[in-house]
Design a protein around this motif. Structure first.
Motif, short mmCIF file in Angstrom:
data_model
loop_
_atom_site.label_atom_id
_atom_site.label_comp_id
_atom_site.label_asym_id
_atom_site.label_seq_id
_atom_site.Cartn_x
_atom_site.Cartn_y
_atom_site.Cartn_z
N ASN A 19 5.72 35.80 33.73
CA ASN A 19 6.00 34.37 33.64
C ASN A 19 6.71 33.84 34.89
O ASN A 19 7.91 34.02 35.07
N VAL A 70 7.66 30.95 35.69
CA VAL A 70 8.71 29.95 35.47
C VAL A 70 10.08 30.63 35.48
O VAL A 70 11.05 30.11 36.02
N GLN A 106 13.38 29.84 37.71
CA GLN A 106 14.72 29.66 37.14
C GLN A 106 15.73 30.58 37.83
O GLN A 106 16.85 30.18 38.12
N ARG A 150 13.13 19.54 32.77
CA ARG A 150 13.66 20.47 31.78
C ARG A 150 12.94 20.26 30.45
O ARG A 150 12.66 19.12 30.04
N GLN A 151 12.67 21.37 29.79
CA GLN A 151 12.03 21.31 28.47
C GLN A 151 13.00 20.69 27.47
O GLN A 151 14.18 21.00 27.49
N SER A 194 16.03 26.38 30.44
CA SER A 194 14.95 25.50 29.97
C SER A 194 14.32 24.68 31.10
O SER A 194 13.50 23.80 30.85
N ASP A 210 11.76 23.78 33.90
CA ASP A 210 10.35 24.13 33.97
C ASP A 210 9.58 23.32 35.02
O ASP A 210 8.95 22.32 34.70
N SER A 227 5.58 22.78 34.38
CA SER A 227 5.02 22.14 33.18
C SER A 227 3.86 21.23 33.54
O SER A 227 3.91 20.52 34.54
N ILE A 251 7.98 27.12 28.02
CA ILE A 251 7.66 27.72 29.31
C ILE A 251 6.52 28.73 29.23
O ILE A 251 5.88 29.03 30.22
N SER A 307 3.56 26.73 29.89
CA SER A 307 3.41 26.39 31.31
C SER A 307 2.82 27.56 32.08
O SER A 307 1.99 27.37 32.97
#
Ligand code: SF4
Ligand code: SF4
Ligand code: FES
Lengths: 140, 387
Positions: B13, B15, B19, B38-39, B59, B61, B64, B142, B145
């Motif tokens: 992942n 994402v 982060q 942000r999610q 969170s 992202d 996205s 995420i 995404s």
């Protein structure tokens, strides 16, 4: 059918073209009555909105006229006006407005003759062009 | 050629890798916060957020496929005064270009900012995003995404194949998929993003950060340039076809009126536009609250008058104000409740006006907006050859 007579809105600066228009009047020069003069302090304060609004609400042409380059009483208003007219021309011609409907000229305070000639020429041109492309549109 | 670092991706992942990068940046003494999409707590579209607590980065992202707002205006807010340090802003390429326009108009500043951009595969409009979420089985944000990145780089979503969701038209027509003049770029194009992503410094500030973080740099980002060239070519072709179609659909004032026939004058497009820079829009004042006799006059002149009035007037005026700064982000179309192709219209006009002044919105922070400067001799055609 009545012959088409164009309506032209003119935004002219107080210091040059308006004075020239006054001179043309007092000297009794022959000019077409199809022009409606709006006196501004400077061509630099002709907001694009004025032009757009005029063309949408019945004008067949718009004339902006002010001092010759270098003569603007606010130093560079006429140079700014030139860029705005360039911008408006790009936008309006993309939607089918003929570019001859929007005209920018420099007419100095002493040029009454030139003013009368500019008016007569523009009225002729627009008469030949016919009513504004927006004339039949029922939305403003 | 700047040296390029690689960010390893764990558990497939990317994402999480982004982060992690932001976490390391936020841990630096002179970094006061991270501004990033942000999610939301429940499923939904990302929202730009200002983050100071490293926990909250979980969170964030940037990948996205939702794009409910162009964040340029929000970043600008954070740069109109002093901060006690630097702010990291994570922006899409079109957000960065819109922000650049605001900087030129003195509505924002680059001073306390470190800009992190990411290669942009595009996003869905709000409707498309909901359809994508449904079709992807409602995974947590995420993971969705990461799936999106994988599927879009395999060529999915560029057309509404099999009735599935397609990327927003604005994104499919966007020839600027890579961030321009970002301090750091997260390179996704041409990469296997389940293994690693690139980190490309674009400025001295970016270079310094990469070496401060002790990231190993490894020469080139193999495959990215080729992928970028291909994506640009596809999008340029789509864009040009869109211009053609829009020009034909609006070739006369009557056709333009037809194009805008469903417009109710809500001005959502204006509110959503990141480069509609007027602090107070004249259309929200009562300057155009006309007298009844004026409406009657117009009606008599044309036989009938569509109300609400000033529809063409609004759109043409907006073009005169901001088409030189239009970045083609598509938020106007996204915001229109009546499905008018606002982006198509504005981008088509913007292409004309920007090229007339040899200008490109967002290209260069040092370029002056065309209406703020002039030369003594120019555009002689405007005055019939007299300058
Ligand atoms: S007019 Fe539309 S596409 Fe252009 S910058 Fe504004 S919101 Fe984005
Ligand atoms: S959002 Fe749509 S309906 Fe509202 S003013 Fe813009 S074009 Fe018109
Ligand atoms: S004062 Fe005449 S154009 Fe500026």
């Amino acid at each position: 059918m009545e012959a088409f007579e164009p309506t032209i809105i003119a935004f002219v600066c107080n210091w040059c073209t308006y004075t020239a228009a006054d001179l043309a009047g007092t000297a009794r020069m022959v000019q077409s009555p199809r022009l409606r003069l709006v006196r501004m302090m400077c061509t630099g304060m002709v907001d694009p909105k004025y032009v757009i609004k005029a063309l949408l609400s019945g004008a067949d042409g718009v004339l902006i006229s002010g001092c010759h380059p270098g003569d603007c009483h606010y130093i560079n208003g006429n140079y700014k006006a030139r860029r705005r007219v360039k911008l408006l021309n790009e936008i309006l011609t993309g939607f089918g407005f003929d570019e001859r409907r929007l005209k920018l000229t420099w007419v100095g305070a002493s040029e009454g003759n030139e003013f009368a000639a500019t008016v007569n020429r523009m009225v002729e041109d627009i008469r030949a062009l016919g009513p504004s492309e927006a004339a039949a549109v029922q939305a403003l | 050629m700047p040296s390029v670092a690689r960010l390893p991706v764990e558990n497939g992942n990317p994402v999480r890798a982004m982060q992690e990068l932001l976490r390391r940046l936020l841990a630096e003494d002179d970094i006061v916060g991270v501004f990033a999409p942000r999610q939301p707590p429940a499923k939904g579209a990302v929202m730009p957020s200002l983050i100071t607590d490293p926990e909250a980065l979980a969170s964030v992202d940037p990948a996205s496929p939702s794009f409910p707002v162009n964040a340029a205006q929000q970043v600008a807010r954070l740069t109109r005064g002093d901060l006690d340090g630097k702010l990291i802003a994570v922006l899409r390429p079109c957000e960065l270009r819109a922000f650049t326009e605001l900087v030129k108009l003195n509505q924002g500043s680059l001073q306390n900012l470190i800009i992190v951009g990411a290669d942009c595969h595009g996003a869905f409009d709000n409707d498309g995003f909901r359809a994508f979420m449904e079709s992807n089985g409602g995974k947590p944000g995420i993971d969705n995404s990461a799936d999106f990145l994988r599927r879009v780089s395999a060529g999915e979503f560029t057309a509404a194949a099999n009735g599935g969701p397609a990327l927003a038209r604005a994104c499919r027509a966007c020839e600027h998929p890579a961030p321009e003049h970002a301090d750091l770029t997260i390179g996704l194009f041409g990469q296997d993003t389940s293994r690693d992503v690139l980190l490309i410094p674009g400025t001295a500030q970016g270079e310094a950060l990469v070496s401060r973080l002790g990231l190993a740099t490894s020469g080139s980002g193999a495959g990215r340039d080729e992928a970028l060239t291909r994506i640009r070519a596809e999008r340029t072709a789509y864009r040009d076809a869109m211009f053609e179609e829009t020009r034909a659909a609006t070739a006369t004032p009557a056709k333009l009126a037809e194009y805008l026939a469903a417009c109710v004058g809500c001005y959502n497009c204006r509110a959503a536009c990141p480069v509609c820079y007027c602090r107070e829009c004249v259309f929200l004042t009562d300057v155009f609250a006309h007298e009844p006799w004026q409406y009657l006059g117009w009606a008599r002149q044309k036989g009938a008058l569509r109300m609400p009035t000033d529809t063409l007037f609004f759109h043409l005026t907006r073009m005169a104000h901001m088409s030189l700064s239009c970045v083609g982000c598509g938020q106007c179309s996204n915001a229109c409740p009546n499905d008018i192709g606002v982006m198509e219209l504005f981008r088509t006009v913007a292409a004309r006006t920007q090229s007339a002044f040899d200008y490109e919105a967002g290209r260069n922070p040092d370029e002056k907006p065309p209406l703020t400067v002039f030369h003594q001799k120019e555009f002689a055609e405007v005055t019939g050859g007299h300058d």
